[in-house]
Design a protein around this motif. Sequence first.
Motif, PDB file in Angstrom:
ATOM      1  N   VAL A   1     -72.298  14.075-132.444  1.00 44.46           N
ATOM      2  CA  VAL A   1     -72.120  13.089-131.381  1.00 44.46           C
ATOM      3  C   VAL A   1     -71.058  13.619-130.432  1.00 44.46           C
ATOM      4  O   VAL A   1     -69.992  14.058-130.871  1.00 44.46           O
TER       5      VAL A   1
ATOM      6  N   ALA B 199     -76.253  13.303-129.920  1.00 48.97           N
ATOM      7  CA  ALA B 199     -76.204  12.112-129.080  1.00 48.97           C
ATOM      8  C   ALA B 199     -75.097  12.270-128.058  1.00 48.97           C
ATOM      9  O   ALA B 199     -73.983  12.678-128.397  1.00 48.97           O
TER      10      ALA B 199
ATOM     11  N   THR C  67     -72.938   9.985-125.666  1.00 49.26           N
ATOM     12  CA  THR C  67     -72.685   8.552-125.526  1.00 49.26           C
ATOM     13  C   THR C  67     -71.394   8.299-124.760  1.00 49.26           C
ATOM     14  O   THR C  67     -70.526   9.168-124.656  1.00 49.26           O
TER      15      THR C  67
ATOM     16  N   TYR D  84     -69.895   7.187-135.669  1.00 48.71           N
ATOM     17  CA  TYR D  84     -70.845   8.170-136.179  1.00 48.71           C
ATOM     18  C   TYR D  84     -70.422   9.604-135.859  1.00 48.71           C
ATOM     19  O   TYR D  84     -70.918  10.545-136.474  1.00 48.71           O
ATOM     20  N   LYS D  85     -69.516   9.769-134.921  1.00 49.40           N
ATOM     21  CA  LYS D  85     -69.058  11.122-134.579  1.00 49.40           C
ATOM     22  C   LYS D  85     -68.448  11.798-135.796  1.00 49.40           C
ATOM     23  O   LYS D  85     -68.839  12.901-136.178  1.00 49.40           O
TER      24      LYS D  85
END
Length: 647
Positions: A541, A500, A502, A528-529
């Motif tokens: 991430v 992802a 972001t 979430y990283k």
Amino acid sequence: MYLSKLSIHNFRIFSNQTEIEFSKGLNLLVGENGCGKSATIDAIRALLNESDFSRKGISEEDFYVDYSNPISTSTDCIEIVGTFSNLNEDQKIEYLTWLTNTFDARLNLEIQHTTNTRNIYKQHRWGGMSSGSIFDWEPLNDIQCVYLPPLRDAEHALKSGRGSRLARLIANLSEDKLKETRNQSKKMQLEIQLEKFNSSAAQDDEIIRASQLINESLEKSAGAVYGQKTAIQFNQLTYERIIESLQILFFPKGNSAATVNLFRSLSENSLGYNNLIYIATILAEFEGLKDKYTTPRILLVEELEAHLHPQLQIKLLNYLQEQARENDIQVIITTHSVSLASAVQIDSIISFNQTAVGIEVVPLRNCGVEEKSKKFIERWMDATKSTLLFSKGNILVEGIAETIVVPRLAQVYLKRMMQTGKCKVSSLEEAGISVINMNGIYFTHFMQLYNGYQVAIPEKNDGESMSAYNSRIKELKKRDGAYQATEYTKVLHIPQKCVALTDNDPPKELGFPQKGEHLAGKNPFLYYKRQAETMTENCRVFINCKTFEYDLAIESHHNAKVMLEVLMQLVTTKMGCDKIENYIKMINEESQIDDTEMAAFILTQIETPDVGKGLFAQLLCDAVDDMFDIPTYIMDAIDFMVGIKNE
């Protein structure tokens, strides 16, 4: 009763023993080319002795060969095992010799790499667990299995003649009546009607005259001794030959009344609509014989989308789902259509993946995706997002700008890496990697398909309020780091990389970050990283400093100049144009510039109603040159996806 599991070993591409789980109704097999979808269909056909496959038989090419080893030979034995579940009491009796100790029915097929005197590969079938048991063919013959090939010649299959699909349908529907009529030494009504027509046609003046002329010529040429007598009439056909002479016609307007003389030959119809007629005859056979079969009815379809435009694909798929549900038909379909993949529930999708260790097959219902996330994915899975099911890896992004520009940035970066010998692909497309627009930060819904773990949700404590319980669950799911062993379970996952990209989104009061400066962001997905880094090898991430466009602009003056020149084509206000021209002049003259202020100005102009991120991204994609500087977080994402080892 339905085929719940298939085990394949040494058949075509399946070198390792591979188990595939099916659901009772619709199963949609997706994945890139060469990952075993068609081989799975043919394994089922071989196991169930499906008529077309049994006539073709096993060939040398069906035995797995390890082509990476130049001295290797084909494998010695193909093994295919099917497990049928959910048997009722009558089926348990019929398939008694197939039953396991869990009351599933197990069918085994072993094909030796040796041939008999007729050059046919030796096969051994047995039911249940003991290979020494005597095999009863009747239960197998009771399984109704129909196969539709990928390159269907529907017109040929529907033509009149022996073995036609229409003749087979009518023969199956009239089987009991035909048997009863023959036992009584009587004729079918259709045979009687044809005899009457023959008698009537023989009285036609032209036919009588033609018959006389033929007989006179025959007598003159052969003489009275050697001559023969002839008559002209339609053949006295049996019922079986009569129905083989029938053909399907079509009328282009399905809801309009039409007389028989207005119907047309299938040769005048389109490939797509002939395909629909072909499939309709098969479903009609299933429908007409549903009371006759109490055992599994399986429809195998390769590339349902063949010759059909997207709306018809989805209409047909929905109809097949309805038939599967209402008439207890198990439908197994292979597809490369993103339209079909986006039109079904994810529990119906089975993902086929080619990995370094072989073929991995993952039913998405076994990926531990939360129900809330399943509903979200099914709502948002359009034809664009469903490409993630056919990719070798996916880069999930927040918006349209990244979707347009990131592939171009990757192309620039990968070209540099190829020059240093660190990679062998020149683009994400060449690497089989898709960039998917999430239209927001909804990454975790989709990444559950790839991460391989499921959070174990604890029970509500005695006396704990619902708000406190929900808060505790939310905190658990958003763990910024690793879970303890008791807090999660391992689940199946699609064995492809997924990242992802972001935005950090620092609050305005912290000001604008310098290049490489990561202020405390307010993006709720940032947790979430760390979680992905500690819990999975598949998912990552990567976070920028502020936003996508801001980070591009602050990366270098060259980037900023390219972006300013694009803005010059779009901005309509005099103040904006003057400031753009001033920044370009300062860059050209290498004057001292406040980079954060310039990047913030560029971002502000992009977000104005006259410009917009989508339009700006389209023009920027064309303007990006080989000198464009790629932000670190994007390079890191590409390194991870492609496997580039950078210090």
